[in-house]
Write an enzyme that holds these catalytic residues in place. Sequence first.
Site, short mmCIF file in Angstrom:
data_model
loop_
_atom_site.label_atom_id
_atom_site.label_comp_id
_atom_site.label_asym_id
_atom_site.label_seq_id
_atom_site.Cartn_x
_atom_site.Cartn_y
_atom_site.Cartn_z
N ASP A 112 -9.73 10.38 4.99
CA ASP A 112 -9.52 10.37 3.55
C ASP A 112 -8.95 11.67 3.00
O ASP A 112 -8.05 11.66 2.18
CB ASP A 112 -10.88 10.15 2.85
CG ASP A 112 -10.80 9.03 1.86
OD1 ASP A 112 -9.78 8.39 1.79
OD2 ASP A 112 -11.81 8.81 1.18
N CYS A 151 -3.12 -17.56 0.02
CA CYS A 151 -4.31 -17.16 -0.76
C CYS A 151 -3.93 -16.02 -1.72
O CYS A 151 -3.18 -15.13 -1.38
CB CYS A 151 -5.41 -16.69 0.19
SG CYS A 151 -6.85 -15.99 -0.67
N CYS A 158 -10.19 -9.98 -9.91
CA CYS A 158 -10.40 -8.58 -10.33
C CYS A 158 -10.81 -8.56 -11.80
O CYS A 158 -10.06 -9.01 -12.67
CB CYS A 158 -9.14 -7.76 -10.11
SG CYS A 158 -9.29 -6.11 -10.81
N CYS A 172 -16.48 -0.66 -6.56
CA CYS A 172 -16.44 -2.09 -6.86
C CYS A 172 -16.05 -2.82 -5.57
O CYS A 172 -15.21 -2.34 -4.81
CB CYS A 172 -15.40 -2.35 -7.94
SG CYS A 172 -14.98 -4.08 -8.20
N CYS A 221 -12.84 -12.45 -0.78
CA CYS A 221 -11.84 -12.64 0.27
C CYS A 221 -12.38 -13.54 1.37
O CYS A 221 -13.45 -13.29 1.93
CB CYS A 221 -11.44 -11.28 0.85
SG CYS A 221 -10.20 -11.43 2.15
#
Length: 375
Positions: A136, A194, A201, A244, A251
């Site tokens: 990251d 999909c 969201c 979140c 999914c």
Amino acid sequence: MGCYHPDHVKEQIRSYALSLGFAACGFTHAEALDCAPVFADWLRHGRHGLMDYLARTPERRTEPRAAMPEAESVLVLAWPYPAPPPMRSDWRGMLRGRIAAYALGNDYHDVLGVKLGELAASMDAACGARTRWYVDTGPLVEKDLARRAGLGWYGHNTNVLSRTGGSYFLLGCILTDARFEPDAPFTADHCGTCRACVPACPTGALDEGPTIDARKCISYLTIEHRGPIDEQLRAGLGSWIFGCDVCQQVCPWSPAADPGASDFLEPYLPDLLLIDTETFRQRYAHTAVARAKRRGLARNAAVVLGNTGNPEAVEPLAFALREHDEPLVRAHAAWSLGRIGGDPAVRTLEHAASREAVPPVLAEIAAALARRSMG
Ligand code: B12
Ligand code: SF4
Ligand code: SF4
């Protein structure tokens, strides 16, 4: 340029990575990523919000050799984490908020850092590889590296997905001067037709691109964004106080969730609204939640208490509006009192209007009272 290390060395490294707990380990070359135009376009539209660090040196994000000029290969590692339990349906009644699943346990930067360090040391032992690793914190666009290293596809929720773990894994990278035969890039798109995550969201941050407007993403708003949360987006936070998971929870590739409730993932909101510095440090210093800082977490707790619509939230919110040392938290407490409404909330706002001195807080109080008188 030397020749590739034999395949058995590469496979030995890969199996050691799996034994360390990584779900996957892919190899790619260290040439520049070809997503620079997409990244530049994203920045040009301001979709990074106030994450200025992303815009500072965009060219370094797609160029592994900017970080390590002698790099020949990049290993991309996937660190799995458990799918989160579904939100308890009575969160409003119980005044509970929600923390994203990846934040459970010790900070993944530390956990992965140790594992990547062990793997890097084993590469040195196996073939004298020099390495530089990142979780990251490095400048690279990790998701595109992951796709190129064969780990998965770039889904419409803008995460990298695999058919076995959905997107419930974190990424780390090791740059190395050792040459390994690259794995085949992941070219299939298993999203197919999909698009479940896009309308799911809560704040409309995703679009067909696939792309994300980070300024609207709850993860950005609750973790990265330091100031007031856009009033139009506060209700969309729902129960989320840190990160979140919605676009992953819906999914079809996400693995089945652990049904057990977790106090860490679903903390009691009044505690967080009024948490003091020392308790915050004790509870969160070693976790990813520390990134939001005490004031950010208290701000988020204030908003979510408003979203409960529960009159029992009025008392802690009133206390925060009177006593909290952070104007940012007082301002959001005012909004939430206006959202819950009712005589006690309105009386609290009126009283605060006569004694509050900080202009942005006064403005929130006035707006909350105006909404009540209109509605
Ligand atoms: C900034 C950032 C955010 C921002 C922006 C999110 C985003 N989607 O980029 C915010 C704060 C919103 C965020 C949120 C989250 N994040 Co984040 N974040 C990052 C960070 C630091 C940089 C990402 C970045 O550069 N974004 C800019 C956009 C333009 O880049 P991009 O989406 O990666 O797209 C690039 C390529 O994929 C490619 N591309 C774009 N479109 C397409 C389309 C196709 C077809 C292809 C092939 C390629 C492609 O080009 C783009 C430009 O270079 C990375 C770590 C890192 N160093 O990479 C973690 C990272 C992406 N985050 C991660 C996680 C876990 C999350 C959350 C799930 C946390 C949470 N539960 O709250 C959410 C998910 C929100 C979401 N739906 O994406 C993981 C993702 C792991 C995975 N499996 O994909 C990462 C990799 C951190 C890590 N080390 O594990 N994050
Ligand atoms: S993390 Fe939440 S807010 Fe962000 S894009 Fe996914 S569903 Fe939307
Ligand atoms: S919900 Fe559907 S469209 Fe979104 S990432 Fe998953 S498979 Fe792709």
